[in-house]
Design a protein around this motif. Structure first.
Motif, PDB file in Angstrom:
ATOM      1  N   MET A   1       1.016  10.305  -6.900  1.00 38.32           N
ATOM      2  CA  MET A   1       2.029   9.989  -5.899  1.00 38.32           C
ATOM      3  C   MET A   1       3.419  10.470  -6.276  1.00 38.32           C
ATOM      4  O   MET A   1       4.221  10.812  -5.426  1.00 38.32           O
ATOM      5  CB  MET A   1       2.121   8.459  -5.787  1.00 38.32           C
ATOM      6  CG  MET A   1       1.506   7.872  -4.591  1.00 38.32           C
ATOM      7  SD  MET A   1       1.613   6.086  -4.773  1.00 38.32           S
ATOM      8  CE  MET A   1      -0.104   5.696  -4.757  1.00 38.32           C
ATOM      9  N   PHE A   2       3.701  10.416  -7.565  1.00 38.22           N
ATOM     10  CA  PHE A   2       5.077  10.679  -7.982  1.00 38.22           C
ATOM     11  C   PHE A   2       5.222  11.945  -8.818  1.00 38.22           C
ATOM     12  O   PHE A   2       6.296  12.248  -9.279  1.00 38.22           O
ATOM     13  CB  PHE A   2       5.619   9.479  -8.765  1.00 38.22           C
ATOM     14  CG  PHE A   2       5.711   8.234  -7.950  1.00 38.22           C
ATOM     15  CD1 PHE A   2       6.774   8.044  -7.078  1.00 38.22           C
ATOM     16  CD2 PHE A   2       4.733   7.254  -8.026  1.00 38.22           C
ATOM     17  CE1 PHE A   2       6.865   6.894  -6.317  1.00 38.22           C
ATOM     18  CE2 PHE A   2       4.818   6.101  -7.270  1.00 38.22           C
ATOM     19  CZ  PHE A   2       5.882   5.919  -6.407  1.00 38.22           C
TER      20      PHE A   2
ATOM     21  N   ALA B   1       0.101   7.864   0.185  1.00 41.69           N
ATOM     22  CA  ALA B   1      -0.504   7.007  -0.836  1.00 41.69           C
ATOM     23  C   ALA B   1      -2.025   7.123  -0.810  1.00 41.69           C
ATOM     24  O   ALA B   1      -2.680   7.136  -1.855  1.00 41.69           O
ATOM     25  CB  ALA B   1      -0.066   5.556  -0.625  1.00 41.69           C
TER      26      ALA B   1
ATOM     27  N   ARG C   1       0.818  -1.208   0.000  1.00 43.14           N
ATOM     28  CA  ARG C   1       0.000   0.000   0.000  1.00 43.14           C
ATOM     29  C   ARG C   1       0.854   1.262   0.000  1.00 43.14           C
ATOM     30  O   ARG C   1       0.331   2.361   0.097  1.00 43.14           O
ATOM     31  CB  ARG C   1      -0.922   0.038   1.228  1.00 43.14           C
ATOM     32  CG  ARG C   1      -1.849  -1.139   1.345  1.00 43.14           C
ATOM     33  CD  ARG C   1      -2.773  -1.282   0.159  1.00 43.14           C
ATOM     34  NE  ARG C   1      -3.909  -0.361   0.206  1.00 43.14           N
ATOM     35  CZ  ARG C   1      -4.747  -0.185  -0.823  1.00 43.14           C
ATOM     36  NH1 ARG C   1      -4.545  -0.826  -1.952  1.00 43.14           N
ATOM     37  NH2 ARG C   1      -5.758   0.631  -0.717  1.00 43.14           N
ATOM     38  N   SER C   2       2.164   1.097  -0.046  1.00 39.27           N
ATOM     39  CA  SER C   2       3.031   2.272   0.027  1.00 39.27           C
ATOM     40  C   SER C   2       3.398   2.753  -1.366  1.00 39.27           C
ATOM     41  O   SER C   2       3.130   2.094  -2.363  1.00 39.27           O
ATOM     42  CB  SER C   2       4.311   1.920   0.774  1.00 39.27           C
ATOM     43  OG  SER C   2       5.128   1.138  -0.076  1.00 39.27           O
ATOM     44  N   LYS C   3       4.035   3.884  -1.421  1.00 38.61           N
ATOM     45  CA  LYS C   3       4.478   4.415  -2.706  1.00 38.61           C
ATOM     46  C   LYS C   3       5.470   3.468  -3.384  1.00 38.61           C
ATOM     47  O   LYS C   3       5.445   3.310  -4.599  1.00 38.61           O
ATOM     48  CB  LYS C   3       5.135   5.776  -2.505  1.00 38.61           C
ATOM     49  CG  LYS C   3       4.154   6.850  -2.103  1.00 38.61           C
ATOM     50  CD  LYS C   3       4.815   8.203  -2.139  1.00 38.61           C
ATOM     51  CE  LYS C   3       3.837   9.269  -1.687  1.00 38.61           C
ATOM     52  NZ  LYS C   3       4.410  10.618  -1.781  1.00 38.61           N
ATOM     53  N   LEU C   4       6.326   2.842  -2.549  1.00 34.43           N
ATOM     54  CA  LEU C   4       7.307   1.921  -3.116  1.00 34.43           C
ATOM     55  C   LEU C   4       6.592   0.787  -3.845  1.00 34.43           C
ATOM     56  O   LEU C   4       6.919   0.453  -4.985  1.00 34.43           O
ATOM     57  CB  LEU C   4       8.189   1.376  -1.989  1.00 34.43           C
ATOM     58  CG  LEU C   4       9.447   0.611  -2.390  1.00 34.43           C
ATOM     59  CD1 LEU C   4      10.355   1.473  -3.227  1.00 34.43           C
ATOM     60  CD2 LEU C   4      10.189   0.108  -1.154  1.00 34.43           C
TER      61      LEU C   4
ATOM     62  N   LEU D   1      -1.583   0.764 -16.931  1.00 36.16           N
ATOM     63  CA  LEU D   1      -1.052  -0.256 -16.043  1.00 36.16           C
ATOM     64  C   LEU D   1      -2.180  -1.275 -15.910  1.00 36.16           C
ATOM     65  O   LEU D   1      -3.055  -1.155 -15.074  1.00 36.16           O
ATOM     66  CB  LEU D   1      -0.658   0.364 -14.707  1.00 36.16           C
ATOM     67  CG  LEU D   1       0.207   1.639 -14.856  1.00 36.16           C
ATOM     68  CD1 LEU D   1       0.431   2.310 -13.531  1.00 36.16           C
ATOM     69  CD2 LEU D   1       1.532   1.330 -15.540  1.00 36.16           C
TER      70      LEU D   1
ATOM     71  N   TYR E   1       3.509   0.704  -5.039  1.00 30.90           N
ATOM     72  CA  TYR E   1       2.848   1.210  -6.244  1.00 30.90           C
ATOM     73  C   TYR E   1       3.857   1.404  -7.369  1.00 30.90           C
ATOM     74  O   TYR E   1       3.588   1.113  -8.527  1.00 30.90           O
ATOM     75  CB  TYR E   1       2.142   2.530  -5.953  1.00 30.90           C
ATOM     76  CG  TYR E   1       0.731   2.372  -5.450  1.00 30.90           C
ATOM     77  CD1 TYR E   1      -0.302   2.097  -6.338  1.00 30.90           C
ATOM     78  CD2 TYR E   1       0.424   2.493  -4.110  1.00 30.90           C
ATOM     79  CE1 TYR E   1      -1.601   1.946  -5.896  1.00 30.90           C
ATOM     80  CE2 TYR E   1      -0.872   2.348  -3.651  1.00 30.90           C
ATOM     81  CZ  TYR E   1      -1.886   2.071  -4.548  1.00 30.90           C
ATOM     82  OH  TYR E   1      -3.165   1.922  -4.113  1.00 30.90           O
ATOM     83  N   GLY E   2       5.016   1.932  -6.987  1.00 30.89           N
ATOM     84  CA  GLY E   2       6.051   2.150  -7.991  1.00 30.89           C
ATOM     85  C   GLY E   2       6.482   0.842  -8.635  1.00 30.89           C
ATOM     86  O   GLY E   2       6.615   0.745  -9.863  1.00 30.89           O
TER      87      GLY E   2
ATOM     88  N   ILE F   1      -1.023   6.645  -8.982  1.00 26.28           N
ATOM     89  CA  ILE F   1       0.433   6.604  -9.133  1.00 26.28           C
ATOM     90  C   ILE F   1       0.954   7.932  -9.685  1.00 26.28           C
ATOM     91  O   ILE F   1       1.975   8.443  -9.251  1.00 26.28           O
ATOM     92  CB  ILE F   1       0.845   5.393  -9.998  1.00 26.28           C
ATOM     93  CG1 ILE F   1       0.627   4.125  -9.186  1.00 26.28           C
ATOM     94  CG2 ILE F   1       2.295   5.493 -10.432  1.00 26.28           C
ATOM     95  CD1 ILE F   1       0.838   2.834  -9.924  1.00 26.28           C
TER      96      ILE F   1
ATOM     97  N   VAL G   1       4.777  -1.944  -8.935  1.00 24.07           N
ATOM     98  CA  VAL G   1       3.730  -2.481  -9.795  1.00 24.07           C
ATOM     99  C   VAL G   1       3.674  -1.691 -11.107  1.00 24.07           C
ATOM    100  O   VAL G   1       3.503  -2.273 -12.185  1.00 24.07           O
ATOM    101  CB  VAL G   1       2.369  -2.455  -9.066  1.00 24.07           C
ATOM    102  CG1 VAL G   1       1.258  -2.859 -10.012  1.00 24.07           C
ATOM    103  CG2 VAL G   1       2.412  -3.403  -7.878  1.00 24.07           C
ATOM    104  N   ALA G   2       3.857  -0.393 -11.022  1.00 25.30           N
ATOM    105  CA  ALA G   2       3.860   0.413 -12.242  1.00 25.30           C
ATOM    106  C   ALA G   2       4.979  -0.046 -13.172  1.00 25.30           C
ATOM    107  O   ALA G   2       4.799  -0.158 -14.388  1.00 25.30           O
ATOM    108  CB  ALA G   2       4.017   1.890 -11.897  1.00 25.30           C
TER     109      ALA G   2
END
Lengths: 324, 525
Positions: free
Chosen positions: B113-114, B123, A170-173, B99, A175-176, B110, A178-179
């Protein structure tokens, strides 16, 4: 539903905690091994499941962890187990990061082949570096009388692995990662530092492999190149992830357990055809459940929550999971 | 439009002499361009002119061979893509890059987020932000869906949403309107204007002329990687060079004959110039003959979703039949069902006297039906020539295949120039030509064409339509899905109108073209 699930998990944890009271210490070794497979699978899940990079050489870090832990414990400093384990994990993470920068530029099967090569190279080094590793003979670790120790250590790391995966997903890491798995160019344009994220995933997966290696080394009290740099371990790790569900929180643990159950069952019933039957089961999973048991559970869960009950849940899963 | 643009002149992005070579070919060749703060700059040019490569260079996805990119006075030429994204430059991809396994919400989250303000958001805040953005682009009802379930126009919206969620200062839109029908183009234009009014500078690449003329403050024209013109839209469409390279005589003549060129920046007026009111119907096409395709009460869908409901239609030998309908009406599903890539659930399909209801896709091809799918579906790792030859897979008459290849190359000369290149390296429009060419190679009796004009320059659309008329005269029957309803009906004998999976109207094309309901629903008049 949520209460039910929490209750189920607590009961499962309690059962695992009490397990050593009910089984022989020999049997417990097997359970520890399963937990270590789960730890490896949890680690592989970061790079393979979330970031989508088919790493085929994670056994390299399993071996590095085993050797580093062992060598530091029998060195002149006589480190105790946990500091030695931590040092091994740190070393593995650093090695993975250094290797990651060049090889994570590769994609698909090229990356897989590169990691495979790396693992073989480490096996050769361990076998040839007599001065440090004592070559093919291997090294002996101090003996520990309390066999519950290995089990509880492994269980602790498995629980930590589940918690960490749940948090990262669930964190940004997460998500990153998976992207990156879904489309690397899109990920870059969305502002994700893909190189850094991939290296982080690889280093984290190496850390987990290394910890599993350290625990197994201490339990086996002997580390030799051919026992610890076995390609089979990498394969089992990946199979466990695939059976359970890659890129999910519980998949690696579930997959490791199911794999072990299947393997034991097949051993006792088809002793001569063991690899063949096991192989067929794996093929079945890859073809019909490429997203693993977690996806199937998710679909049954959706039905239980009031969705239409269809006999075709399984087929729907098969159809939805078709890989293209 | 320009009413909201601040006093121009402050350059936000300066591009100085950028060149990008692939082997010997300069895809972008010494382009200078300035994007001023607050403006909407349109970029047009023939397919393969280097528009997408230009965007790739600005965003760091392609390394420049030479030249310089300056954003806010800072040199970003060597910066990695993710850093450029975080500085406030967001883009969409012409060939959409969703995605796929993620939900629509997570796709956009996403970006939030970035992107430029990503660091300030957790998030879960990013997921909330995603929902706002999705509502804005009209995907609010699909938040929970998996991206792989979306249709192409919705995927284009998703591209836009992902980019917007990054809170960009400069937005680079690469054909976000391709595949939208007139009404949808209108709302997309409205949305882009609103985004611009909120202070976002926009570069927009588009072949939908109505849109690009309607929203651009300035236009730049690329041709063979070079900038050949730049200026006010009204001046650009009158430039002989641009007409020759891109717009085509027919387009220019249409606009000119309506006498509106002087006022083209007035969006509404220009639109009318493009859609002449009562153009007399000229039956230049041959009279149709026997029944070739008969579809009765066809139902199909995906998983638990039923799309087609009792669709019945006929296509006669020698006809061009247009399928018309809003996005999601089931046009693409109908074509997929006809070629058996989606299995019919009930009803029947007969083709040239044969029952194809339970046929396999390869039997359908064998019977003489070829499908030019939406989104091209080329083999990216094969060369153009190899892709074309995939079209003859089921043919036994090897001797004439060479002649046919030559014939396709003559019809589509651009493919000949590119015949040794990998299809994945072609520009979007060239890929479309290659897909049509591959279809032609199997010498079909019936061609199913999904979104012929998607991503093509006006000149090429005209050429392809001529091509279709030409092969039609030689005996190929065509079932055409086309968002540009005007164009489709002008070239078809008859049309069927689909709404939510049902046929609601079937008439001769000129009648449909005059029908006020059709004009309102699909032509935006």
């Amino acid at each position: 539903m949520r209460v039910f699930r929490a209750g189920f998990l607590l009961a499962a944890l309690a059962a695992l905690l009490l397990l050593p009271r009910f089984v022989t210490s020999y049997k417990l070794l097997t359970y520890t091994t399963v937990l270590c497979l789960a730890i490896m699978a949890q680690g592989w899940n970061f790079i393979g499941g979330f970031a989508g990079y088919a790493a085929f050489g994670n056994v390299a870090f399993f071996g590095i962890g085993a050797y580093t832990t062992g060598l530091l414990m029998i060195s002149k400093w006589h480190l105790s187990f946990f500091p030695a384990l931590a040092a091994g994990a740190l070393l593995s993470a650093c090695v993975a990061a250094l290797l990651g920068f060049p090889i994570l530029r590769l994609k698909g099967h090229y990356f897989a082949i590169a990691t495979l090569g790396v693992a073989e190279a480490f096996r050769e080094v361990a076998g040839a570096w007599d001065k440090v590793t004592e070559g093919a003979t291997g090294i002996d670790l101090p003996l520990r009388s309390d066999s519950n120790f290995y089990y509880y250590t492994a269980l602790g790391f498995v629980v930590f692995g589940v918690a960490l995966t749940a948090y990262l997903a669930r964190s940004k890491l997460g998500y990153g990662w998976v992207a990156i798995r879904e489309d690397q160019d899109a990920a870059r344009m969305l502002g994700i530092n893909t190189t850094l994220f991939k290296v982080a995933a690889y280093a984290l997966s190496a850390t987990f492999s290394s910890i599993a290696g350290g625990i197994i080394a201490y339990q086996n009290i002997h580390v030799a190149p051919n026992d610890f740099f076995k390609i089979e371990y990498t394969l089992q790790t990946i199979i466990a992830c695939v059976i359970g569900g890659t890129g999910t929180v519980w998949g690696p643990l579930l997959g490791a357990a199911v794999y072990q159950l299947l393997s034991t069952y097949v051993w006792s019933h088809f002793i001569e055809l063991h690899p063949t039957v096991l192989g067929a089961i794996i093929v079945f999973f890859v073809v019909f459940l490429p997203r693993g048991l977690m996806e199937l559970l998710r679909r049954f869960g959706a039905v239980a929550r009031g969705g239409r009950f269809g006999s075709d849940v399984f087929l729907a899963n098969v159809r939805a999971s078709r890989l293209d | 439009m320009s009413a909201t643009a601040p006093p121009l002149s402050v350059p936000l992005l300066q591009v100085r002499g950028i060149t990008r070579r692939f082997g010997g070919l300069a895809a972008v060749d010494g382009v200078d361009l300035e994007i001023r703060k607050g403006e909407i700059l349109g970029v047009i040019g023939p397919n393969g002119a280097g528009k997408t490569t230009f965007v790739n260079c600005v965003t760091g996805l392609d390394r420049l061979t030479s030249g310089q990119v300056i954003f806010h006075g800072e040199d970003i030429t060597r910066k990695p893509s993710y850093a450029i994204g975080r500085m406030g430059i967001a883009r969409t991809f012409q060939v959409v890059k969703p995605l796929k396994q993620l939900t629509v919400r997570d796709n956009v989250a996403i970006g939030a987020m970035f992107g430029a303000h990503g660091r300030e958001r957790s998030a879960s805040e990013a997921r909330q932000r995603a929902e706002q953005v999705l509502t804005r682009v009209g995907l609010g009802n699909r938040i929970e869906d998996t991206a792989s379930e979306l249709t192409i126009p919705d995927l284009k919206r998703l591209e836009l949403a992902k980019a917007l969620a990054m809170d960009p200062e400069l937005l680079l839109l690469d054909e976000v309107m391709a595949g939208l029908n007139s009404t949808e183009v209108e709302s997309a234009m409205e949305l882009i204007r609103k985004i611009n009014a909120d202070g976002v500078t926009i570069l927009v690449i588009e072949h939908v002329m109505k849109a690009i003329m309607g929203i651009s403050d300035r236009l730049a024209v690329l041709h063979f990687g070079r900038k050949i013109a730049e200026g006010k839209p009204a001046e650009i469409v009158e430039s002989p060079q641009v007409i020759e390279a891109y717009l085509g005589e027919r387009f220019a003549k249409r606009a000119r004959s309506a006498g509106q060129l002087g006022r083209v920046t007035q969006d509404g007026v220009f639109r009318q110039a493009l859609i002449p009111d009562e153009e007399p119907w000229k039956p230049t096409l041959p009279l149709p003959g026997d029944r070739l395709l008969e579809v009765k009460d066809l139902c199909s869908g995906y998983g638990e979703v039923q799309i087609l409901r009792d669709v019945s239609l006929e296509v006669l030998q020698g006809e061009i039949v247009a399928l018309i309908g809003a996005n999601g009406a089931g046009k693409t599903t109908l074509l997929y069902t006809l070629s058996q890539l989606v299995k019919p659930r009930s009803g029947s399909i007969r083709f040239a006297g044969k029952d194809l209801t339970r046929a396999s896709p390869e039997e359908v091809v064998g019977a003489g039906i070829v499908h030019v799918p939406q989104g091209r579906r080329l083999f990216p790792g094969l060369t153009v020539k190899e892709n074309l030859l995939q079209g003859v897979y089921l043919r036994r008459d090897r001797a004439v295949i060479e002649d046919d290849l030559e014939w396709v190359f003559n019809l589509l000369p651009r493919l000949k120039e590119r015949s040794g290149q990998l299809a994945g390296r072609l520009s979007g429009g060239e890929q479309q030509m290659c897909a049509v060419g591959r279809g032609l190679m199997s010498r079909p009796a019936l061609m199913l064409i999904d979104e012929l004009s998607l991503g093509l320059a006006p000149l090429v659309v005209d050429q392809l339509l001529d091509l279709i008329s030409q092969i039609n005269r030689k005996g190929t029957t065509v079932l055409l899905v086309e968002q540009d309803v005007q164009v489709a009906l002008e070239h078809a004998h008859r049309g069927y109108v689909l709404e939510t999976g049902r046929v609601v109207q079937a008439s001769a094309a000129p009648e449909l073209l005059r029908d006020p309901r059709i004009r309102q629903a699909y032509l935006g008049l």
